[in-house]
Motif scaffolding. Structure first.
Motif, PDB file in Angstrom:
ATOM      1  N   VAL A  63       0.864  -1.231   0.086  1.00  0.00           N
ATOM      2  CA  VAL A  63       0.036  -0.022   0.111  1.00  0.00           C
ATOM      3  C   VAL A  63       0.869   1.237   0.053  1.00  0.00           C
ATOM      4  N   LEU A  64       0.787   2.156  -0.998  1.00  0.00           N
ATOM      5  CA  LEU A  64       1.460   3.149  -1.003  1.00  0.00           C
ATOM      6  C   LEU A  64       0.885   4.485   0.028  1.00  0.00           C
ATOM      7  N   LEU A  65       1.683   4.699   0.875  1.00  0.00           N
ATOM      8  CA  LEU A  65       1.272   5.764   1.742  1.00  0.00           C
ATOM      9  C   LEU A  65       2.123   7.183   1.307  1.00  0.00           C
ATOM     10  N   ASP A  66       1.977   8.193   2.287  1.00  0.00           N
ATOM     11  CA  ASP A  66       2.496   9.279   1.837  1.00  0.00           C
ATOM     12  C   ASP A  66       3.985   9.170   1.196  1.00  0.00           C
ATOM     13  N   ARG A  70       5.535   9.508  -6.745  1.00  0.00           N
ATOM     14  CA  ARG A  70       5.373   9.867  -5.395  1.00  0.00           C
ATOM     15  C   ARG A  70       6.893  10.451  -4.831  1.00  0.00           C
ATOM     16  N   GLY A  71       7.756   9.808  -5.256  1.00  0.00           N
ATOM     17  CA  GLY A  71       9.202   9.772  -4.695  1.00  0.00           C
ATOM     18  C   GLY A  71       9.473  11.592  -5.139  1.00  0.00           C
ATOM     19  N   ARG A  72       9.277  11.585  -6.443  1.00  0.00           N
ATOM     20  CA  ARG A  72       9.512  12.760  -6.894  1.00  0.00           C
ATOM     21  C   ARG A  72       8.847  14.082  -6.331  1.00  0.00           C
ATOM     22  N   ALA A  73       7.598  13.653  -5.917  1.00  0.00           N
ATOM     23  CA  ALA A  73       6.504  14.738  -5.213  1.00  0.00           C
ATOM     24  C   ALA A  73       7.029  14.941  -3.849  1.00  0.00           C
ATOM     25  N   VAL A  74       7.538  14.278  -2.928  1.00  0.00           N
ATOM     26  CA  VAL A  74       7.808  14.611  -1.882  1.00  0.00           C
ATOM     27  C   VAL A  74       9.768  15.031  -1.839  1.00  0.00           C
ATOM     28  N   GLU A  75      10.189  14.551  -2.945  1.00  0.00           N
ATOM     29  CA  GLU A  75      11.767  14.750  -2.871  1.00  0.00           C
ATOM     30  C   GLU A  75      12.471  15.575  -4.037  1.00  0.00           C
ATOM     31  N   GLY A  76      11.520  15.746  -5.023  1.00  0.00           N
ATOM     32  CA  GLY A  76      11.875  16.559  -6.311  1.00  0.00           C
ATOM     33  C   GLY A  76      13.007  15.297  -7.035  1.00  0.00           C
ATOM     34  N   ASP A  77      13.838  16.307  -8.001  1.00  0.00           N
ATOM     35  CA  ASP A  77      14.582  15.427  -8.959  1.00  0.00           C
ATOM     36  C   ASP A  77      15.541  14.607  -8.219  1.00  0.00           C
ATOM     37  N   ARG A  78      15.907  14.868  -6.701  1.00  0.00           N
ATOM     38  CA  ARG A  78      17.020  14.293  -6.095  1.00  0.00           C
ATOM     39  C   ARG A  78      16.525  12.816  -5.901  1.00  0.00           C
ATOM     40  N   ASP A  89      15.182  10.552  -7.969  1.00  0.00           N
ATOM     41  CA  ASP A  89      15.531   9.921  -9.323  1.00  0.00           C
ATOM     42  C   ASP A  89      17.095   9.688  -9.187  1.00  0.00           C
ATOM     43  N   ARG A  90      18.029  10.635  -8.634  1.00  0.00           N
ATOM     44  CA  ARG A  90      19.534  10.462  -8.551  1.00  0.00           C
ATOM     45  C   ARG A  90      19.652   9.213  -7.497  1.00  0.00           C
ATOM     46  N   ARG A  91      19.107   9.510  -6.265  1.00  0.00           N
ATOM     47  CA  ARG A  91      19.279   8.407  -5.288  1.00  0.00           C
ATOM     48  C   ARG A  91      18.715   7.030  -5.560  1.00  0.00           C
ATOM     49  N   LEU A  92      17.699   6.914  -6.508  1.00  0.00           N
ATOM     50  CA  LEU A  92      17.313   5.639  -6.683  1.00  0.00           C
ATOM     51  C   LEU A  92      18.228   4.858  -7.854  1.00  0.00           C
ATOM     52  N   SER A  93      18.744   5.709  -8.643  1.00  0.00           N
ATOM     53  CA  SER A  93      19.944   5.385  -9.616  1.00  0.00           C
ATOM     54  C   SER A  93      20.993   4.770  -8.845  1.00  0.00           C
ATOM     55  N   VAL A  94      21.392   5.325  -7.988  1.00  0.00           N
ATOM     56  CA  VAL A  94      22.611   4.966  -6.984  1.00  0.00           C
ATOM     57  C   VAL A  94      22.111   3.814  -6.142  1.00  0.00           C
ATOM     58  N   TYR A  95      20.864   3.717  -5.859  1.00  0.00           N
ATOM     59  CA  TYR A  95      20.347   2.763  -4.977  1.00  0.00           C
ATOM     60  C   TYR A  95      20.347   1.458  -5.823  1.00  0.00           C
ATOM     61  N   GLU A  96      19.890   1.242  -7.017  1.00  0.00           N
ATOM     62  CA  GLU A  96      19.927   0.211  -7.920  1.00  0.00           C
ATOM     63  C   GLU A  96      21.136  -0.210  -8.240  1.00  0.00           C
ATOM     64  N   ARG A  97      22.287   0.601  -8.475  1.00  0.00           N
ATOM     65  CA  ARG A  97      23.682   0.130  -8.815  1.00  0.00           C
ATOM     66  C   ARG A  97      24.095  -0.586  -7.750  1.00  0.00           C
ATOM     67  N   LEU A  98      23.941   0.012  -6.605  1.00  0.00           N
ATOM     68  CA  LEU A  98      24.508  -0.562  -5.566  1.00  0.00           C
ATOM     69  C   LEU A  98      23.869  -2.139  -5.345  1.00  0.00           C
ATOM     70  N   ARG A  99      22.560  -2.235  -5.445  1.00  0.00           N
ATOM     71  CA  ARG A  99      21.983  -3.587  -5.405  1.00  0.00           C
ATOM     72  C   ARG A  99      22.665  -4.478  -6.569  1.00  0.00           C
ATOM     73  N   ASP A 100      22.703  -3.853  -7.744  1.00  0.00           N
ATOM     74  CA  ASP A 100      23.179  -4.591  -8.903  1.00  0.00           C
ATOM     75  C   ASP A 100      24.725  -5.167  -8.524  1.00  0.00           C
ATOM     76  N   ARG A 101      25.305  -4.548  -7.800  1.00  0.00           N
ATOM     77  CA  ARG A 101      26.711  -4.860  -7.179  1.00  0.00           C
ATOM     78  C   ARG A 101      26.892  -5.982  -5.944  1.00  0.00           C
TER      79      ARG A 101
END
Length: 366
Positions: free
Chosen positions: A190-193, A263-271, A273-285
């Motif tokens: 369930v997607l909350l705030d 929702r992430g962009r709504a609460v945090e802006g463009d930042r 997307d940058r954090r998500l990109s880094v998160y996914e690359r760390l998981r890929d490693r």
């Protein structure tokens, strides 16, 4: 009787036995014809300070001969950032190193270092002739800005307002984990705030994959409730592991990955997307990123998670910046000091549309 140098252009020429006395034995300057050498202003000032030169003649035989004090002031007026460059040069000389300015035609000038490097320091036992570079040194004043994108591979010498010098090693980190966990493919949340709640999460999602935080308490009668951050949830949704049964707020009928990202962009802006990109690359490693909020960072990382009951110490603090980020040296020193204080490596992830570039910065004692 110590020799006198003569300023010609931006170099100080010294004759007599200067080659044997200064270049061959101690690595100062660059050789010219015969026994004559040319010194940079920084090198000449250091020899004046040590009393190894008696003075530097200005404007030929008819001009004045300057001692250290007047030559230092004249050089500071004539040369960009002379004072901080001299301070670092003198400090490294006092530590027993041979070093050279990086300028075309000078020892070290053809070393494979970036244009922003000021000095090259040779390995102990090496000379400018052998050219074994130990530290390519970039000198930065406390109030200067420092672009993050071009410092990897350099040694940073930061000179503060009281003329103290702090050295940092800037490298490209090797972040490779060994966490072996594949999340299940049928999670529903369930997607909350600003988070996603998964009510019937399998135990391994947290215990083995270290996703989320269990909703628990001393008198809890609920099992399997797991709170995911928006970054974790967006990553799981993008991998096809998570769908949404309900959204609090206007998510419409968007697929889970799109709804969570929006929702992430709504609460945090463009930042976000940058954090998500880094998160996914760390998981890929095969590394596990968790929030680094308590340390003032975006993530802390665990390279080898077998179970959260036997969790090792996290190895890195990761701060996400944009590709054009410029450090303030004070900000950089604060991040590195904090990471070192908790025995972690400070990593900066420069995340843009073309991917992620990595930079590690740590204190260095030459």
């Amino acid at each position: 009787m110590q020799p006198t140098g003569e300023l010609r252009g931006d170099a100080v020429h010294v004759g007599g036995d200067a080659r044997q006395r200064f270049y061959d034995s101690r690595g100062y300057g660059r050789p010219l014809s015969g026994n004559e050498i040319a010194l940079s202003r920084v090198e000449a000032a250091h020899l004046l300070f040590r009393g190894d030169l008696s003075g530097v003649a200005i404007d030929g035989d008819d001009g004045p001969t300057l001692g250290f004090e007047r030559f230092f002031v004249d050089s500071a007026a004539a040369t960009d950032r002379f004072a901080v460059r001299y301070l670092v040069y003198a400090d490294l000389r006092d530590r027993g190193f041979y070093l050279s300015p990086t300028r075309d035609g000078w020892p070290g000038g053809d070393a494979d270092v970036g244009d922003a490097v000021d000095l090259v320091v040779y390995e102990r036992g090496s000379t400018p002739d052998t050219g074994d570079v130990l530290y390519p040194v970039r000198i930065v004043g406390e109030r200067e800005s420092l672009p993050a994108a071009d410092v990897a591979g350099q040694t940073l010498a930061v000179v503060d307002e009281e003329s103290d010098i702090t050295y940092f090693a800037a490298t490209t980190p090797d972040i490779e984990g060994s966490t072996a966990y594949d999340p299940p493919s049928e999670l529903t949340g369930v997607l909350l705030d600003d988070r996603v709640m998964v009510w019937n999460a399998p135990e391994a999602l947290y215990v083995r994959g270290f996703y989320g935080q269990p909703l628990t308490g001393r008198a809890a009668d609920i099992e399997g409730a797991l709170q995911l951050s928006l970054v974790e949830a967006a990553s799981l949704a993008a991998r096809g592991s998570l769908s949404l049964s309900r959204s609090i707020g206007d998510a419409g009928s968007d697929p889970a990955a799109d709804a969570i990202r929006a929702r992430g962009r709504a609460v945090e802006g463009d930042r976000f997307d940058r954090r998500l990109s880094v998160y996914e690359r760390l998981r890929d490693r095969a590394a596990v990123p968790k929030t680094g909020f308590k340390f003032g960072a975006d993530f802390r990382t665990y390279l080898d998670v077998e179970t959260v009951e036997e969790l090792p110490h996290s190895e890195h603090l990761v701060r996400v910046v944009d590709p054009d980020h410029a450090f303030a040296p004070r900000e950089l020193s604060l991040d590195v000091r904090l990471a070192g204080g908790v025995r972690k490596e400070m990593v900066f992830a420069m995340a843009g549309t073309d991917g992620v570039d990595w930079l590690s910065v740590g204190r260095l004692t030459p």
